[in-house]
Write an enzyme that holds these catalytic residues in place. Structure first.
Site, mmCIF file in Angstrom:
data_model
loop_
_atom_site.group_PDB
_atom_site.id
_atom_site.type_symbol
_atom_site.label_atom_id
_atom_site.label_comp_id
_atom_site.label_asym_id
_atom_site.label_seq_id
_atom_site.Cartn_x
_atom_site.Cartn_y
_atom_site.Cartn_z
ATOM 1 N N TYR A 4 30.913 77.715 -17.172
ATOM 2 C CA TYR A 4 29.661 78.267 -17.705
ATOM 3 C C TYR A 4 28.523 78.059 -16.695
ATOM 4 C CZ TYR A 4 25.527 78.981 -20.605
ATOM 5 O OH TYR A 4 24.314 79.432 -21.087
ATOM 6 N N GLY B 162 18.538 88.292 -27.887
ATOM 7 C CA GLY B 162 18.632 89.716 -27.559
ATOM 8 C C GLY B 162 18.039 90.578 -28.656
ATOM 9 N N GLY C 227 23.838 92.733 -25.397
ATOM 10 C CA GLY C 227 23.972 91.664 -26.385
ATOM 11 C C GLY C 227 22.772 91.579 -27.306
ATOM 12 N N ALA C 228 22.301 92.747 -27.761
ATOM 13 C CA ALA C 228 21.054 92.786 -28.545
ATOM 14 C C ALA C 228 21.290 92.697 -30.048
ATOM 15 C CB ALA C 228 20.288 94.064 -28.209
ATOM 16 N N SER D 59 20.100 80.219 -17.117
ATOM 17 C CA SER D 59 19.991 78.991 -17.900
ATOM 18 C C SER D 59 19.682 77.815 -16.996
ATOM 19 C CB SER D 59 21.313 78.726 -18.624
ATOM 20 O OG SER D 59 21.346 77.415 -19.149
ATOM 21 N N THR E 276 22.237 90.032 -31.741
ATOM 22 C CA THR E 276 22.032 88.702 -32.313
ATOM 23 C C THR E 276 21.128 87.866 -31.406
ATOM 24 O OG1 THR E 276 23.196 86.738 -33.162
ATOM 25 C CG2 THR E 276 24.093 87.710 -31.182
#
Length: 321
Positions: free
Chosen positions: A204, A56, A50-51, A179, A53
């Protein structure tokens, strides 16, 4: 009624004025700690999911500036190439490349790993960064609930397929982006894939708790291998992650002053990837570049082992070491 309205408007005016006056201080506090390590990564290979945006992309930029070969694993190749081009514009010597990886599809993960192992000789840092947040109920290609499927199971399989290379490249590091939301999660073993009932927020939180438990259990299993595993809470970051939640998007817009920029949010991932003092630290959780609190349900070894076994079963793999 008129008086009440006047008081409310005046109150809001005072709050707005205070926010303007104290904006620099609020921003400084919200930014959190920065990674102070000057460590170089010349000759090192890094893989970041996920780099394309957010944090990342910022992590990829920072590690490229330190001299690493950075492989950006992205679902959307077009966005990935745009991100790589913008990194090269900022730092012309950046050694960055984009490869296709869809964490919502185990066939894509296996194909990615197969090619990676064929073409890349070393892997010194793996950053499991990609994530989805509070999306409506959706399934991955393999029928997993999307948030657990991408945030936990996809990264679980990817790490499993690359663990041999990480061990051969040791000393190596795995960084798992979790998180603060893990505090509000619990692993619903009776309905892990939310087939009985679905709440996007709770799903989540479950996936972020799964990240913590995975990092801790993997660290335990890798003791003595010179491969360390730590999890991070990046902070509340202005990013595309909240796009599925209207309420969260509105809250993030209203309180953007209190949020980290993606660059600020990337600091703890960078710290765990490069800081010299962490070379033998494993199985810990970090926030703002310092050790952070882990909820009791994230420290339960029995839950961690049970989740490990359930994940292997869902993915059809045997991961004993």
């Amino acid at each position: 009624v008129m008086m009440v309205l006047v008081i409310i408007v005046a109150g809001l005016g005072v709050v707005a004025l205070l926010m303007v006056l104290f904006a620099p201080h609020i921003r400084k506090y919200a930014a959190g700690s920065a990674c102070m390590s000057m460590a170089r990564l010349d000759g090192k290979t890094v893989l970041i999911t996920g780099a394309n945006t957010g944090i990342g992309k910022e992590t990829a930029l920072d590690l490229a500036i330190r001299g690493a070969r950075v492989i950006m694993a992205c679902r959307d190749m077009e966005k990935g190439e745009e991100a790589a081009a913008s990194i090269r514009r900022i730092y012309c010597n950046a050694n960055v490349e984009v490869r296709e990886l869809d964490l919502a599809d185990t066939c894509s993960i296996r194909a990615f790993a197969q090619r990676f192992l064929r073409e890349v000789n070393h892997l010194h840092i793996l950053i499991n960064n990609a994530g989805v947040m509070m999306c409506p109920y959706m399934k991955t290609n393999d029928g997993f609930e999307m948030q657990l499927g991408v945030n936990h199971l996809g990264h679980f399989l990817l790490t499993y397929l690359l663990i041999g290379l990480l061990k051969r490249s040791a000393p190596a590091r795995v960084v798992v982006v979790s998180s603060l939301a893990h505090n509000f999660g619990w692993i619903r073993f009776h309905d892990l894939l939310s087939q009985g009932s679905y709440n996007s927020g709770l799903a989540y939180c479950q996936s972020k708790l799964a990240n913590i438990l995975f990092a801790r259990e993997l660290a335990r299993r890798l003791k003595g291998s010179s491969v360390t595993v730590n999890s991070v809470h990046p902070g509340s970051v202005r990013s595309e992650l909240v796009r599925h939640s209207t309420v969260m998007s509105l809250a993030f817009s209203l309180f953007s002053l209190f949020l980290k920029t993606p660059r600020e949010g990337a600091q703890t991932s960078i710290y765990c990837a490069v800081a010299e003092e962490l070379h033998s630290i494993t199985g810990k959780h970090f926030s703002d570049c310092t050790p952070a609190f882990v909820a009791p349900q994230g420290r339960n070894e029995e839950t961690a082992r049970k989740l490990w076994d359930a994940s292997c079963e869902l993915l059809g793999i045997v991961w004993d070491d």
